[in-house]
Enzyme design. Structure first.
Site, PDB file in Angstrom:
ATOM      1  N   GLU A 153      22.793  34.333  48.455  1.00  0.00           N
ATOM      2  CA  GLU A 153      22.405  35.997  48.794  1.00  0.00           C
ATOM      3  C   GLU A 153      22.003  36.127  46.996  1.00  0.00           C
ATOM      4  O   GLU A 153      22.633  37.506  46.464  1.00  0.00           O
ATOM      5  CB  GLU A 153      23.529  36.634  48.820  1.00  0.00           C
ATOM      6  N   GLU A 309      24.288  32.347  58.091  1.00  0.00           N
ATOM      7  CA  GLU A 309      25.605  32.714  58.013  1.00  0.00           C
ATOM      8  C   GLU A 309      25.639  33.319  58.280  1.00  0.00           C
ATOM      9  O   GLU A 309      24.941  34.859  59.350  1.00  0.00           O
ATOM     10  CB  GLU A 309      25.862  32.953  56.081  1.00  0.00           C
TER      11      GLU A 309
HETATM   12  C1  GAL Z   1      28.362  36.721  52.548  1.00  0.00           C
HETATM   13  C2  GAL Z   1      28.631  35.595  51.583  1.00  0.00           C
HETATM   14  C3  GAL Z   1      29.990  34.177  51.888  1.00  0.00           C
HETATM   15  C4  GAL Z   1      30.923  35.198  51.983  1.00  0.00           C
HETATM   16  C5  GAL Z   1      30.550  36.063  53.615  1.00  0.00           C
HETATM   17  C6  GAL Z   1      31.052  36.506  54.358  1.00  0.00           C
HETATM   18  O1  GAL Z   1      27.419  37.568  51.806  1.00  0.00           O
HETATM   19  O2  GAL Z   1      27.679  34.695  51.662  1.00  0.00           O
HETATM   20  O3  GAL Z   1      29.508  33.353  50.793  1.00  0.00           O
HETATM   21  O4  GAL Z   1      31.062  36.018  51.763  1.00  0.00           O
HETATM   22  O5  GAL Z   1      29.206  37.256  53.426  1.00  0.00           O
HETATM   23  O6  GAL Z   1      30.628  37.709  55.338  1.00  0.00           O
END
Ligand code: GAL
Length: 639
Positions: A153, A309
């Protein structure tokens, strides 16, 4: 060419961020067994492992990671290996404090969290490159390796002296000399004329309003600087094995990095998406990020996208972290497949028991595998196992929404006529209207080839290049339909107002001339009358037309206040097509009517006709996905 297609090996990717370093060795064996049970075939490893991989400068400890990768491989699980550079170890910041980023007021963001590094620091770069090289030397040919996940990110912005120097280099390449910069930044205003390069600094904390072009250029620079870091790491890992595809996880509509510039540098696109289960339009928000990522995927080197994710349930950073009710994880996952994803990964595999994310959901929750969540994970794994033929199939759209990071940055600069006029809200309103109507759309850059689309929507193009104006004009001349939203066509890419009546470069195309913008205070509604579209209420924004110079047909007019009688919606024939203009923000139902009408005129219809509200339909390849976002029984007649 390294491609996502090859990385899938014929199976939709399924899995998540895996942080075995948070667990004792015995748990790893259990993890692999449970992954197998759940149908997991990909684990993202090493995202935040730098401090353990390199506990002291230059001293690497790969033993544990060797074991993890071998174990995953022996269990038939592939690996998305991350370069661990998003979070540098404490030793880097402690020994070289200049590697920590500074805010506009020069305060330092120190270590103890994550993502705190100065992207222009040569010391950070040196150590980051070294750890990437060591990692790639060791694992670039590991049999478990399916893809590289660069950083995480990207988004850190710093205002330190090192960044100031790097910014000056960026400006010299852009403007060649100080005359060019002074002209573009309009420095005759407020005594800002620069006479030496050393005087030029980032938009730090100032007494009053910052120079708008200085601000926008810094945003452009910050995105470019991070992209340089991405490319450096990509090249390091790719050089060791060009057959392994490379991506980095985007954050959907994230202002800090211009995804149109980033996507062509990756082999495929990926996104992190966390819609709120409490949001009645959560499914729409979710589709919004997915469609953007699919569109970005098209401009990557080998194409395609995955969900890098998402959550199985509660998201730890949300103020009220409500879990996803039963079935919702599966529903939103299938939605991503419908909208083109070739993989579904979650953050994270096993819920952390320590650390800042201890209240975040996971595939294996704190309760363990004997849980509703793990059972739902296993069910989804089964669904995916039967859908491998979806891989690489396309989602076709006849509608495109224009999205431009420059327009976004510019319309949200200080001292705009309405501080509540937010760019992504404008895009999302138009997107929501299409989503509700089950009309599939792509997102495009304003310079993109538009000939494949019948209908193009530009909800806001406040800042617009000449080339973008010509591109929209060509689309309409060739018979396409265009809808342009308010406060568009106002400035050029150096944020100079285009004079002579708004929207100067689109006036002829739209057949309108506007003399004044008329923002409306919050809570005030405008009555708009329209025999053709039905009466409606509008808010936030209106425009004072030069009615004599407006040749477009007026479809709706404002009925009250000082703008009574002024147009709210117009349509103009131009070449073989037509160009609509909305001079206000109609309430959602009315915007839906306008856009459905424009779509019908353009010959574009929904994926399936007459679906009950809340039922989403998307065609991917030769399959139609029908997703019910309400809990009830519905009858669907497929054409
Ligand atoms: C994203 C990040 C992850 C984790 C996740 C939690 O922004 O890439 O490492 O923190 O959020 O929602």
């Amino acid at each position: 060419m390294a491609s996502l297609h090859d990385a899938t090996r014929g199976r939709l990717l399924f899995g998540g961020d895996y942080n075995p370093e948070q667990w004792p060795r015995e748990v790893w064996e259990d993890d692999v067994r449970l992954m197998h049970e759940a149908g997991v075939n990909l684990a993202t490893v090493g995202v935040f492992s730098w401090a353990l991989l390199e506990p002291r400068p230059g001293e690497y400890d790969f033993g544990w990671l060797d074991e993890v990768l071998d174990l995953l491989h022996s269990g038939g699980i592939g690996v998305a290996l991350a370069t661990p550079t998003a979070s540098a170890p404490p030793w880097l910041h402690h020994r070289w404090p200049e590697t920590s980023p500074q805010d506009p007021d020069r305060s330092v963001r120190t270590y103890g969290s994550r993502n705190a590094y100065c992207p222009s620091s040569a010391v950070y770069r040196h150590h980051a490159d070294a750890v990437c090289a060591a990692l790639a030397d060791r694992y670039a040919h590991h049999p478990a390796l399916r893809m590289w996940h660069i950083g995480n990110e990207f988004g850190t912005v710093c205002y330190c002296d090192g960044c100031a120097e790097t910014f000056r280099g960026w400006l010299k390449r852009k403007y060649t000399d100080l005359d060019g910069l002074n002209e573009a930044w309009g420095t005759r205003f407020w005594s800002q004329h620069y006479s030496e390069w050393a005087e030029v600094i980032p938009p730090r904390k100032v007494q009053y309003v910052i120079n708008p072009v200085q601000d926008q250029d810094y945003q452009r620079f910050a995105s470019d600087l991070l992209l340089e870091g991405f490319k450096t790491e990509r090249d390091i890992v790719s050089a060791r094995n060009p057959a392994v595809p490379v991506t980095t996880n985007f954050m959907g509509f994230y202002k800090g990095t211009d995804s149109w510039q980033w996507a062509p540098e990756e082999d495929f696109a990926s996104v992190d998406s966390y819609p709120d289960p409490n949001d009645p339009l959560g499914a729409c928000a979710s589709a919004f990020a997915q469609d953007l990522t699919r569109s970005l995927g098209r401009s990557t080197r080998a194409g395609g996208w995955i969900m890098m994710e998402q959550s199985t349930g509660a998201v730890g950073w949300r103020e009220v972290a409500t879990p996803k009710p039963p079935g919702l994880f599966r529903l939103w996952s299938l939605q991503a497949l419908a909208r083109g994803a070739d993989g579904l990964l979650q953050f994270q595999w096993r819920a952390s028991k320590q650390g800042a994310e201890r209240s975040h959901s996971a595939m294996v929750p704190h309760a363990g595998p004997d849980s509703r969540v793990f059972r739902e994970v296993c069910e989804l794994g089964k669904d995916l196992a039967g859908l491998g033929d979806l891989i690489g199939t396309e989602v076709a759209a006849q509608v495109a929404i224009v999205v431009d990071w420059d327009a976004w940055r510019a319309v949200e600069l200080d001292h705009q006529p309405h501080s509540g006029f937010r760019y992504v809200d404008r895009i999302y309103e138009y997107y929501t209207a299409l989503w509700r109507a089950n009309i599939t759309c792509d997102f495009v850059h304003p310079h993109a080839e538009l000939s494949g689309y019948r209908l193009v929507l530009a909800p806001n193009l406040y800042q617009i290049s000449d080339e973008a104006g010509r591109n929209l004009e060509r689309h309409v001349e060739a018979g396409g339909t265009l809808v342009v939203g308010p406060f568009s066509g106002v400035t050029d890419p150096d944020e100079r107002v285009r004079l002579g009546g708004y929207p100067a470069s689109l006036r002829e195309l739209l057949g309108i001339r506007i003399e004044e913008y008329w923002p409306i205070p919050d809570g005030v509604g405008l009555r708009v009358g329209s025999a053709e579209l039905g009466d409606f209420t509008a808010a936030t924004w209106a425009e004072w037309f030069d009615q004599a110079a407006t040749t477009a047909r007026v479809l709706a007019r404002i009925e009250d206040g000082p703008l009574a009688g002024h147009p709210a919606v117009t349509v103009n024939g131009h070449g073989a097509g037509s160009a609509w203009y909305l001079a206000t923000l109609p309430e959602a139902s009315a915007l839906g009517r306008v856009l459905r009408r424009a779509a019908a005129d353009a010959g574009v219809g929904p994926v399936l006709e007459n679906l009950p509200e809340g039922v989403e339909a998307v065609r991917r390849g030769d399959r139609v996905f029908v997703l019910d976002h309400r809990t009830r029984e519905v009858e669907i007649r497929a054409a």
